[in-house]
Design a protein around this motif. Sequence first.
Motif, PDB file in Angstrom:
ATOM      1  N   PRO A   8       0.996  -1.354   0.020  1.00  0.00           N
ATOM      2  CA  PRO A   8      -0.092   0.125  -0.092  1.00  0.00           C
ATOM      3  C   PRO A   8       1.030   1.279   0.086  1.00  0.00           C
ATOM      4  O   PRO A   8       0.449   2.327  -0.342  1.00  0.00           O
ATOM      5  CB  PRO A   8      -0.812  -0.060   1.243  1.00  0.00           C
ATOM      6  CG  PRO A   8      -0.019  -0.958   2.160  1.00  0.00           C
ATOM      7  CD  PRO A   8       0.732  -1.995   1.291  1.00  0.00           C
ATOM      8  N   ALA A   9       1.944   1.204   0.402  1.00  0.00           N
ATOM      9  CA  ALA A   9       3.145   2.173   0.366  1.00  0.00           C
ATOM     10  C   ALA A   9       3.968   2.385  -0.907  1.00  0.00           C
ATOM     11  O   ALA A   9       4.954   2.749  -0.895  1.00  0.00           O
ATOM     12  CB  ALA A   9       3.808   2.483   1.647  1.00  0.00           C
ATOM     13  N   ARG A  10       3.441   1.507  -2.017  1.00  0.00           N
ATOM     14  CA  ARG A  10       4.142   1.607  -3.220  1.00  0.00           C
ATOM     15  C   ARG A  10       4.483   3.012  -3.929  1.00  0.00           C
ATOM     16  O   ARG A  10       3.722   3.778  -3.766  1.00  0.00           O
ATOM     17  CB  ARG A  10       3.345   0.720  -4.247  1.00  0.00           C
ATOM     18  CG  ARG A  10       4.214   0.507  -5.633  1.00  0.00           C
ATOM     19  CD  ARG A  10       3.220  -0.160  -6.454  1.00  0.00           C
ATOM     20  NE  ARG A  10       1.968   0.876  -6.911  1.00  0.00           N
ATOM     21  CZ  ARG A  10       1.982   1.891  -7.668  1.00  0.00           C
ATOM     22  NH1 ARG A  10       3.002   2.384  -8.133  1.00  0.00           N
ATOM     23  NH2 ARG A  10       0.821   2.581  -8.123  1.00  0.00           N
ATOM     24  N   LEU A  11       5.713   3.277  -4.038  1.00  0.00           N
ATOM     25  CA  LEU A  11       6.049   4.431  -4.722  1.00  0.00           C
ATOM     26  C   LEU A  11       6.371   4.204  -6.165  1.00  0.00           C
ATOM     27  O   LEU A  11       6.731   3.462  -6.693  1.00  0.00           O
ATOM     28  CB  LEU A  11       7.592   4.700  -4.150  1.00  0.00           C
ATOM     29  CG  LEU A  11       7.614   5.021  -2.784  1.00  0.00           C
ATOM     30  CD1 LEU A  11       9.062   5.336  -2.188  1.00  0.00           C
ATOM     31  CD2 LEU A  11       6.727   6.113  -2.247  1.00  0.00           C
ATOM     32  N   ALA A  57       7.082   9.177  -5.052  1.00  0.00           N
ATOM     33  CA  ALA A  57       5.584   9.188  -4.208  1.00  0.00           C
ATOM     34  C   ALA A  57       4.684   8.062  -4.561  1.00  0.00           C
ATOM     35  O   ALA A  57       4.751   7.363  -5.526  1.00  0.00           O
ATOM     36  CB  ALA A  57       5.295  10.468  -4.735  1.00  0.00           C
ATOM     37  N   LYS A  58       3.975   8.078  -3.503  1.00  0.00           N
ATOM     38  CA  LYS A  58       2.877   7.256  -3.842  1.00  0.00           C
ATOM     39  C   LYS A  58       2.031   7.882  -4.642  1.00  0.00           C
ATOM     40  O   LYS A  58       1.809   8.815  -4.593  1.00  0.00           O
ATOM     41  CB  LYS A  58       2.068   7.018  -2.464  1.00  0.00           C
ATOM     42  CG  LYS A  58       2.585   6.015  -1.350  1.00  0.00           C
ATOM     43  CD  LYS A  58       1.652   5.983  -0.038  1.00  0.00           C
ATOM     44  CE  LYS A  58       0.911   6.862   0.322  1.00  0.00           C
ATOM     45  NZ  LYS A  58       1.498   8.116   0.700  1.00  0.00           N
ATOM     46  N   PRO A  59       1.264   7.172  -5.795  1.00  0.00           N
ATOM     47  CA  PRO A  59       0.699   7.874  -6.672  1.00  0.00           C
ATOM     48  C   PRO A  59      -0.421   8.402  -6.419  1.00  0.00           C
ATOM     49  O   PRO A  59      -1.517   8.144  -6.967  1.00  0.00           O
ATOM     50  CB  PRO A  59       0.919   6.833  -7.971  1.00  0.00           C
ATOM     51  CG  PRO A  59       0.901   5.648  -7.279  1.00  0.00           C
ATOM     52  CD  PRO A  59       1.704   5.832  -6.035  1.00  0.00           C
ATOM     53  N   ILE A  60      -0.630   9.091  -5.145  1.00  0.00           N
ATOM     54  CA  ILE A  60      -1.618   9.871  -4.781  1.00  0.00           C
ATOM     55  C   ILE A  60      -1.562  11.140  -4.519  1.00  0.00           C
ATOM     56  O   ILE A  60      -0.658  11.562  -3.839  1.00  0.00           O
ATOM     57  CB  ILE A  60      -2.238   9.127  -3.332  1.00  0.00           C
ATOM     58  CG1 ILE A  60      -2.535   7.589  -3.395  1.00  0.00           C
ATOM     59  CG2 ILE A  60      -3.360   9.877  -2.725  1.00  0.00           C
ATOM     60  CD1 ILE A  60      -2.482   6.888  -2.079  1.00  0.00           C
ATOM     61  N   ILE A  61      -2.422  12.075  -5.292  1.00  0.00           N
ATOM     62  CA  ILE A  61      -2.236  13.653  -4.982  1.00  0.00           C
ATOM     63  C   ILE A  61      -2.796  14.051  -3.769  1.00  0.00           C
ATOM     64  O   ILE A  61      -3.948  13.745  -3.549  1.00  0.00           O
ATOM     65  CB  ILE A  61      -3.035  14.119  -6.307  1.00  0.00           C
ATOM     66  CG1 ILE A  61      -1.948  13.882  -7.670  1.00  0.00           C
ATOM     67  CG2 ILE A  61      -2.696  15.897  -6.256  1.00  0.00           C
ATOM     68  CD1 ILE A  61      -2.694  14.287  -8.969  1.00  0.00           C
ATOM     69  N   GLU A  88     -13.528  10.889   4.139  1.00  0.00           N
ATOM     70  CA  GLU A  88     -12.909   9.835   4.324  1.00  0.00           C
ATOM     71  C   GLU A  88     -12.472   9.522   5.865  1.00  0.00           C
ATOM     72  O   GLU A  88     -12.249  10.548   6.711  1.00  0.00           O
ATOM     73  CB  GLU A  88     -11.351   9.949   3.661  1.00  0.00           C
ATOM     74  CG  GLU A  88     -10.304   8.648   3.915  1.00  0.00           C
ATOM     75  CD  GLU A  88     -11.044   7.322   3.540  1.00  0.00           C
ATOM     76  OE1 GLU A  88     -10.897   6.312   4.401  1.00  0.00           O
ATOM     77  OE2 GLU A  88     -11.626   7.352   2.496  1.00  0.00           O
ATOM     78  N   TRP A  89     -12.814   8.405   6.163  1.00  0.00           N
ATOM     79  CA  TRP A  89     -12.504   7.991   7.860  1.00  0.00           C
ATOM     80  C   TRP A  89     -11.367   7.243   7.958  1.00  0.00           C
ATOM     81  O   TRP A  89     -11.085   7.086   9.322  1.00  0.00           O
ATOM     82  CB  TRP A  89     -13.749   7.422   8.395  1.00  0.00           C
ATOM     83  CG  TRP A  89     -15.004   8.373   8.261  1.00  0.00           C
ATOM     84  CD1 TRP A  89     -15.998   8.405   7.203  1.00  0.00           C
ATOM     85  CD2 TRP A  89     -15.442   9.360   8.984  1.00  0.00           C
ATOM     86  NE1 TRP A  89     -16.944   9.405   7.185  1.00  0.00           N
ATOM     87  CE2 TRP A  89     -16.293  10.101   8.538  1.00  0.00           C
ATOM     88  CE3 TRP A  89     -14.587  10.248   9.914  1.00  0.00           C
ATOM     89  CZ2 TRP A  89     -17.008  11.333   8.889  1.00  0.00           C
ATOM     90  CZ3 TRP A  89     -15.171  11.356  10.724  1.00  0.00           C
ATOM     91  CH2 TRP A  89     -16.417  11.544   9.961  1.00  0.00           C
ATOM     92  N   GLY A  90     -10.528   6.949   7.127  1.00  0.00           N
ATOM     93  CA  GLY A  90      -9.476   6.184   7.532  1.00  0.00           C
ATOM     94  C   GLY A  90      -9.420   4.652   7.332  1.00  0.00           C
ATOM     95  O   GLY A  90     -10.702   4.046   7.475  1.00  0.00           O
ATOM     96  N   SER A  91      -8.596   3.691   7.175  1.00  0.00           N
ATOM     97  CA  SER A  91      -8.617   2.363   7.315  1.00  0.00           C
ATOM     98  C   SER A  91      -8.635   1.857   8.531  1.00  0.00           C
ATOM     99  O   SER A  91      -9.204   0.545   8.523  1.00  0.00           O
ATOM    100  CB  SER A  91      -7.521   2.065   6.258  1.00  0.00           C
ATOM    101  OG  SER A  91      -6.214   2.234   7.007  1.00  0.00           O
ATOM    102  N   ARG A  92      -8.189   2.502   9.530  1.00  0.00           N
ATOM    103  CA  ARG A  92      -8.335   1.947  10.991  1.00  0.00           C
ATOM    104  C   ARG A  92      -8.877   2.827  12.004  1.00  0.00           C
ATOM    105  O   ARG A  92      -8.526   4.241  11.880  1.00  0.00           O
ATOM    106  CB  ARG A  92      -6.938   1.295  11.495  1.00  0.00           C
ATOM    107  CG  ARG A  92      -6.091   0.909  10.514  1.00  0.00           C
ATOM    108  CD  ARG A  92      -5.076   0.406  11.427  1.00  0.00           C
ATOM    109  NE  ARG A  92      -3.594   0.987  10.774  1.00  0.00           N
ATOM    110  CZ  ARG A  92      -2.411   0.563  11.283  1.00  0.00           C
ATOM    111  NH1 ARG A  92      -2.069   0.117  12.217  1.00  0.00           N
ATOM    112  NH2 ARG A  92      -1.399   0.981  10.494  1.00  0.00           N
ATOM    113  N   ASN A 169       6.864  -1.726   4.506  1.00  0.00           N
ATOM    114  CA  ASN A 169       5.343  -1.813   4.483  1.00  0.00           C
ATOM    115  C   ASN A 169       4.601  -2.904   3.375  1.00  0.00           C
ATOM    116  O   ASN A 169       3.507  -2.811   3.453  1.00  0.00           O
ATOM    117  CB  ASN A 169       4.698  -0.447   4.442  1.00  0.00           C
ATOM    118  CG  ASN A 169       4.907   0.256   5.885  1.00  0.00           C
ATOM    119  OD1 ASN A 169       4.223   0.091   6.414  1.00  0.00           O
ATOM    120  ND2 ASN A 169       5.997   0.809   5.988  1.00  0.00           N
ATOM    121  N   ALA A 170       5.564  -3.493   2.806  1.00  0.00           N
ATOM    122  CA  ALA A 170       5.104  -4.317   1.761  1.00  0.00           C
ATOM    123  C   ALA A 170       4.252  -5.353   2.390  1.00  0.00           C
ATOM    124  O   ALA A 170       4.604  -5.863   3.466  1.00  0.00           O
ATOM    125  CB  ALA A 170       6.114  -5.111   0.783  1.00  0.00           C
TER     126      ALA A 170
END
Length: 191
Positions: A8-11, A57-61, A88-92, A169-170
């Motif tokens: 999820p932290a793929r750059l 970067a993570k491909p999230i703007i 958005e409320w987050g994943s946890r 984080n993989a």
Amino acid sequence: MAEQPGNPARLAPHDPSWAADARKYIDRIREALAGLPGADAAGFHHIGSTAVPGLDAKPIIDLQVSILPLPDEDELGARLRPAGFRREWGSRPDSPGVSRDIPRGSGDVADEVWEKRLYVASGAAVILHVRRADSPWALETVRFRDALRADPVLRARYQELKRALSAANAGKSDYDDYTRAKTAFFSDMRG
């Protein structure tokens, strides 16, 4: 950079189209918020690693609106939904920076400056942080972005950290731990 499946932290290498995409979303957000108290003086910024040429970067703007007062949750949502954003409320339950930023710095500030709203664009990798204009985070995210743009040594150090954290984080279900660890660098650089 090698593909990192299940991370999820793929750059990704910097993509120059991120800046143009950010501008389009900022224009849409600015229009959606027009007329809200504080909107005329609000700051609209492309922040985070996608805003720094040459940085993986993570491909999230990441975008930020810094506004005072912080708009009412219901009114803000009603204005942003037609612009393609949802709350958005987050994943946890302990996801960092969703409804409040982690307090930082040694300044004596009112507790409410840490309040924020987090939105995501429907169907696109865009996160919108809505912070109070007097929030230390609102100011520091822009300052940090500008420091990374201006200082190739700092940018290289940060990139090295991000790559190590991405690899660590993989296989995780979210990137919350990656975010917390990057925040430590951000805070250390400030001091």
